[in-house]
Design a protein around this motif. Structure first.
Motif, PDB file in Angstrom:
ATOM      1  N   PHE A 118       0.830  -1.209   0.000  1.00  0.00           N
ATOM      2  CA  PHE A 118       0.000   0.000   0.000  1.00  0.00           C
ATOM      3  C   PHE A 118       0.862   1.256   0.000  1.00  0.00           C
ATOM      4  O   PHE A 118       0.588   2.216  -0.714  1.00  0.00           O
ATOM      5  N   ALA A 119       1.931   1.210   0.805  1.00  0.00           N
ATOM      6  CA  ALA A 119       2.848   2.338   0.812  1.00  0.00           C
ATOM      7  C   ALA A 119       3.455   2.521  -0.577  1.00  0.00           C
ATOM      8  O   ALA A 119       3.611   3.632  -1.064  1.00  0.00           O
ATOM      9  N   GLN A 120       3.738   1.407  -1.240  1.00  0.00           N
ATOM     10  CA  GLN A 120       4.308   1.487  -2.594  1.00  0.00           C
ATOM     11  C   GLN A 120       3.355   2.183  -3.545  1.00  0.00           C
ATOM     12  O   GLN A 120       3.778   2.997  -4.376  1.00  0.00           O
ATOM     13  N   ALA A 121       2.056   1.853  -3.427  1.00  0.00           N
ATOM     14  CA  ALA A 121       1.057   2.489  -4.297  1.00  0.00           C
ATOM     15  C   ALA A 121       1.032   3.995  -4.044  1.00  0.00           C
ATOM     16  O   ALA A 121       1.029   4.798  -4.986  1.00  0.00           O
ATOM     17  N   ALA A 122       1.069   4.376  -2.763  1.00  0.00           N
ATOM     18  CA  ALA A 122       1.055   5.796  -2.424  1.00  0.00           C
ATOM     19  C   ALA A 122       2.303   6.492  -2.965  1.00  0.00           C
ATOM     20  O   ALA A 122       2.238   7.589  -3.527  1.00  0.00           O
ATOM     21  N   ILE A 123       3.455   5.816  -2.819  1.00  0.00           N
ATOM     22  CA  ILE A 123       4.715   6.400  -3.291  1.00  0.00           C
ATOM     23  C   ILE A 123       4.683   6.589  -4.809  1.00  0.00           C
ATOM     24  O   ILE A 123       5.122   7.611  -5.337  1.00  0.00           O
ATOM     25  N   LYS A 124       4.113   5.619  -5.525  1.00  0.00           N
ATOM     26  CA  LYS A 124       4.019   5.739  -6.993  1.00  0.00           C
ATOM     27  C   LYS A 124       3.244   6.985  -7.392  1.00  0.00           C
ATOM     28  O   LYS A 124       3.617   7.706  -8.313  1.00  0.00           O
ATOM     29  N   GLY A 125       2.135   7.231  -6.672  1.00  0.00           N
ATOM     30  CA  GLY A 125       1.333   8.418  -6.962  1.00  0.00           C
ATOM     31  C   GLY A 125       2.116   9.691  -6.703  1.00  0.00           C
ATOM     32  O   GLY A 125       2.119  10.619  -7.516  1.00  0.00           O
ATOM     33  N   ALA A 126       2.826   9.717  -5.562  1.00  0.00           N
ATOM     34  CA  ALA A 126       3.607  10.902  -5.218  1.00  0.00           C
ATOM     35  C   ALA A 126       4.722  11.131  -6.236  1.00  0.00           C
ATOM     36  O   ALA A 126       5.029  12.268  -6.597  1.00  0.00           O
ATOM     37  N   ILE A 127       5.309  10.037  -6.733  1.00  0.00           N
ATOM     38  CA  ILE A 127       6.384  10.171  -7.721  1.00  0.00           C
ATOM     39  C   ILE A 127       5.838  10.753  -9.030  1.00  0.00           C
ATOM     40  O   ILE A 127       6.476  11.607  -9.653  1.00  0.00           O
ATOM     41  N   ALA A 128       4.630  10.322  -9.415  1.00  0.00           N
ATOM     42  CA  ALA A 128       4.027  10.887 -10.629  1.00  0.00           C
ATOM     43  C   ALA A 128       3.864  12.398 -10.479  1.00  0.00           C
ATOM     44  O   ALA A 128       4.152  13.164 -11.404  1.00  0.00           O
ATOM     45  N   ALA A 129       3.445  12.825  -9.271  1.00  0.00           N
ATOM     46  CA  ALA A 129       3.322  14.263  -9.025  1.00  0.00           C
ATOM     47  C   ALA A 129       4.690  14.937  -9.085  1.00  0.00           C
ATOM     48  O   ALA A 129       4.823  16.049  -9.601  1.00  0.00           O
TER      49      ALA A 129
ATOM     50  N   ASN B  40      17.355   5.855 -11.421  1.00  0.00           N
ATOM     51  CA  ASN B  40      16.439   6.971 -11.699  1.00  0.00           C
ATOM     52  C   ASN B  40      15.272   6.951 -10.726  1.00  0.00           C
ATOM     53  O   ASN B  40      14.752   7.994 -10.329  1.00  0.00           O
ATOM     54  N   GLU B  41      14.866   5.722 -10.327  1.00  0.00           N
ATOM     55  CA  GLU B  41      13.763   5.585  -9.375  1.00  0.00           C
ATOM     56  C   GLU B  41      14.135   6.228  -8.034  1.00  0.00           C
ATOM     57  O   GLU B  41      13.350   6.966  -7.441  1.00  0.00           O
ATOM     58  N   GLN B  42      15.361   5.949  -7.573  1.00  0.00           N
ATOM     59  CA  GLN B  42      15.808   6.542  -6.301  1.00  0.00           C
ATOM     60  C   GLN B  42      15.907   8.060  -6.409  1.00  0.00           C
ATOM     61  O   GLN B  42      15.605   8.782  -5.458  1.00  0.00           O
ATOM     62  N   LEU B  43      16.331   8.526  -7.582  1.00  0.00           N
ATOM     63  CA  LEU B  43      16.440   9.966  -7.793  1.00  0.00           C
ATOM     64  C   LEU B  43      15.056  10.600  -7.684  1.00  0.00           C
ATOM     65  O   LEU B  43      14.876  11.642  -7.047  1.00  0.00           O
ATOM     66  N   ASN B  44      14.072   9.946  -8.304  1.00  0.00           N
ATOM     67  CA  ASN B  44      12.675  10.385  -8.192  1.00  0.00           C
ATOM     68  C   ASN B  44      12.231  10.409  -6.737  1.00  0.00           C
ATOM     69  O   ASN B  44      11.592  11.359  -6.278  1.00  0.00           O
ATOM     70  N   GLU B  45      12.567   9.343  -6.001  1.00  0.00           N
ATOM     71  CA  GLU B  45      12.175   9.248  -4.596  1.00  0.00           C
ATOM     72  C   GLU B  45      12.789  10.383  -3.786  1.00  0.00           C
ATOM     73  O   GLU B  45      12.144  10.965  -2.918  1.00  0.00           O
ATOM     74  N   ALA B  46      14.056  10.689  -4.099  1.00  0.00           N
ATOM     75  CA  ALA B  46      14.725  11.776  -3.388  1.00  0.00           C
ATOM     76  C   ALA B  46      13.966  13.085  -3.587  1.00  0.00           C
ATOM     77  O   ALA B  46      13.803  13.869  -2.644  1.00  0.00           O
ATOM     78  N   VAL B  47      13.476  13.311  -4.816  1.00  0.00           N
ATOM     79  CA  VAL B  47      12.710  14.528  -5.092  1.00  0.00           C
ATOM     80  C   VAL B  47      11.401  14.505  -4.302  1.00  0.00           C
ATOM     81  O   VAL B  47      11.013  15.508  -3.697  1.00  0.00           O
ATOM     82  N   VAL B  48      10.749  13.334  -4.278  1.00  0.00           N
ATOM     83  CA  VAL B  48       9.487  13.206  -3.525  1.00  0.00           C
ATOM     84  C   VAL B  48       9.723  13.513  -2.050  1.00  0.00           C
ATOM     85  O   VAL B  48       8.964  14.257  -1.422  1.00  0.00           O
ATOM     86  N   ALA B 122      16.361  16.076 -18.284  1.00  0.00           N
ATOM     87  CA  ALA B 122      16.451  15.115 -17.173  1.00  0.00           C
ATOM     88  C   ALA B 122      15.093  14.562 -16.798  1.00  0.00           C
ATOM     89  O   ALA B 122      14.992  13.463 -16.242  1.00  0.00           O
ATOM     90  N   ALA B 123      14.025  15.325 -17.078  1.00  0.00           N
ATOM     91  CA  ALA B 123      12.681  14.883 -16.712  1.00  0.00           C
ATOM     92  C   ALA B 123      12.236  13.695 -17.557  1.00  0.00           C
ATOM     93  O   ALA B 123      11.357  12.938 -17.138  1.00  0.00           O
ATOM     94  N   ILE B 124      12.844  13.509 -18.739  1.00  0.00           N
ATOM     95  CA  ILE B 124      12.416  12.407 -19.622  1.00  0.00           C
ATOM     96  C   ILE B 124      12.642  11.028 -18.980  1.00  0.00           C
ATOM     97  O   ILE B 124      11.686  10.275 -18.824  1.00  0.00           O
ATOM     98  N   PRO B 125      13.874  10.682 -18.575  1.00  0.00           N
ATOM     99  CA  PRO B 125      14.039   9.378 -17.906  1.00  0.00           C
ATOM    100  C   PRO B 125      13.263   9.271 -16.591  1.00  0.00           C
ATOM    101  O   PRO B 125      12.780   8.191 -16.247  1.00  0.00           O
ATOM    102  N   LEU B 126      13.113  10.393 -15.871  1.00  0.00           N
ATOM    103  CA  LEU B 126      12.340  10.355 -14.622  1.00  0.00           C
ATOM    104  C   LEU B 126      10.901   9.975 -14.939  1.00  0.00           C
ATOM    105  O   LEU B 126      10.291   9.154 -14.252  1.00  0.00           O
ATOM    106  N   GLY B 127      10.361  10.543 -16.003  1.00  0.00           N
ATOM    107  CA  GLY B 127       8.999  10.246 -16.413  1.00  0.00           C
ATOM    108  C   GLY B 127       8.855   8.807 -16.875  1.00  0.00           C
ATOM    109  O   GLY B 127       7.885   8.127 -16.553  1.00  0.00           O
ATOM    110  N   ARG B 128       9.853   8.336 -17.609  1.00  0.00           N
ATOM    111  CA  ARG B 128       9.808   6.960 -18.120  1.00  0.00           C
ATOM    112  C   ARG B 128       9.747   5.955 -16.960  1.00  0.00           C
ATOM    113  O   ARG B 128       9.026   4.970 -17.008  1.00  0.00           O
ATOM    114  N   ASP B 129      10.497   6.229 -15.889  1.00  0.00           N
ATOM    115  CA  ASP B 129      10.505   5.322 -14.740  1.00  0.00           C
ATOM    116  C   ASP B 129       9.291   5.496 -13.835  1.00  0.00           C
ATOM    117  O   ASP B 129       8.831   4.548 -13.209  1.00  0.00           O
ATOM    118  N   GLY B 130       8.789   6.724 -13.735  1.00  0.00           N
ATOM    119  CA  GLY B 130       7.733   7.012 -12.772  1.00  0.00           C
ATOM    120  C   GLY B 130       6.326   6.849 -13.331  1.00  0.00           C
ATOM    121  O   GLY B 130       5.406   6.511 -12.602  1.00  0.00           O
TER     122      GLY B 130
END
Lengths: 190, 177
Positions: A118-129, B40-48, B122-130
């Protein structure tokens, strides 16, 4: 400091007071750095009168032109104006340590949460934002220069930088150095 | 990865960027593409993570450091974030008088605009992964429109996006995220 205008009327603050103000007001930038700077302005110019309006403006403008996080550079500038090196270092630590600790805690928790579906689903949404935020930041960075008479220049340089990196695979640093050269030899039409 | 090298690589990003996320392309190039110590996923997470915390955006470098090398990496990230701020001291001291020189202004301007172009790349690969399914694509598109048309704080936007995504998965739409 003859170039930074008259001195403020208030007393020179102690290092503890500098640490106190920047710890309290520089670590919370929700809504963007400009709001934070406005709060600090109210505190150190209007209320405590540590610096003059001119000194504040100098540090603010140069902070925007300093590489890295503008807000931190601004705080260092004010700290330096107030108490030279000691003031600069205290302001830098006060403005960066609390928010860094906060981010470290969230990062560690984030790694734990990744196991939970569930946390993963939430994180995916936040990453899209976050992808949307990244794209929007492009405009935030470029728009102060996107004014009449300068628009073609902004579009050309921005597109060229994008293409050189995304299509031609040239490294970001080389693109930035090239941009600096172009800026030096082809100044903005006035 | 050696901590000093990590600090220098992160510093290369922060010292060449003039706004929060503008260092992202340089970080992506060295840590993701060249050294392969970050995804790239971790980079996205860091931004989040930074966007969901109250500090400045440049703090994402602390999370990047943590992802690469744990707590010492986070400290390297903090140092890389604060080091460039010291450059304002000579600026306040000397350059303050030369700010009106057209060439000085022009160089700063072209560098800032080029960094915007680089960030878009840089947003292109981030988008592809996210953006991996209809739900995340719609979330990103709606967020982008809201960012352009409203002044909604990004923290609320990310929390809502997380909630929407969570709800979708609770309704069995996990495969569409």
């Amino acid at each position: 400091m003859q170039h930074s205008g008259r001195q403020a009327a208030g007393e020179r603050p102690s290092l503890t007071q500098i640490a106190d103000v920047f710890t309290r007001y520089a670590n919370f930038t929700l809504g963007g750095g400009s709001a934070t700077t406005a709060v600090i302005h109210g505190e150190i110019v209007d209320k405590r009168r540590w610096v003059s309006e001119e000194q504040f403006a100098l540090s603010f403008a140069l902070g925007r032109l300093t590489p890295g996080t503008n807000l931190l550079a601004f705080c260092v500038g004010i700290g330096w104006i107030l108490r030279r090196w000691a003031g600069a270092i205290v302001a830098l630590l006060a403005a960066s340590v609390p928010c860094t600790l906060f981010v470290m805690v969230i990062t560690v928790l984030f790694a734990e949460w990744q196991e939970n579906p569930f946390a993963q689903a939430a994180i995916k949404g936040a990453i899209a934002a976050a992808v949307a935020v990244t794209v929007k930041t492009v405009w935030t960075i470029a728009h102060p220069y996107f004014r009449p008479g300068n628009r073609i220049r902004v579009v050309l340089i921005g597109t060229a930088a994008f293409a050189l990196h995304a299509s031609a695979g040239i490294s970001p640093i080389d693109v930035l150095l090239l941009a600096a050269l172009i800026g030096f030899f082809l100044p903005e039409p006035s | 990865m050696n901590i000093v090298l990590l600090y220098l690589l992160l510093l290369k990003g922060t010292v060449t960027a003039f706004a929060g996320l503008a260092s992202l392309p340089v970080i992506q190039e060295s840590l993701v593409n060249h050294y392969h110590v970050l995804t790239n996923e971790q980079l996205n997470e860091a931004v989040v993570i930074t966007r969901s915390s109250p500090g400045p955006v440049g703090l994402y470098i602390v999370s990047v450091g943590y992802f690469v090398a744990g707590l010492p990496g986070a400290v390297a990230g903090w140092l890389a974030m604060i080091t460039p701020a010291l450059l304002i001291i000579p600026l306040v001291h000397f350059v303050g008088r030369r700010m009106e020189h057209p060439r000085v202004r022009s160089v700063l301007q072209t560098v800032v605009i080029a960094s915007a172009g680089l960030l878009l790349a840089a947003a292109i690969p981030l988008g592809r992964d996210g953006l991996t399914g209809p739900v995340t694509i719609v979330i990103a598109a709606v967020c982008f429109l809201l960012l352009l048309t409203t002044k909604i704080d990004t923290l609320w936007m990310m929390l809502t996006a997380a909630l929407v995504s969570l709800t979708a998965s609770a309704f069995g739409l996990m495969a569409y995220l």
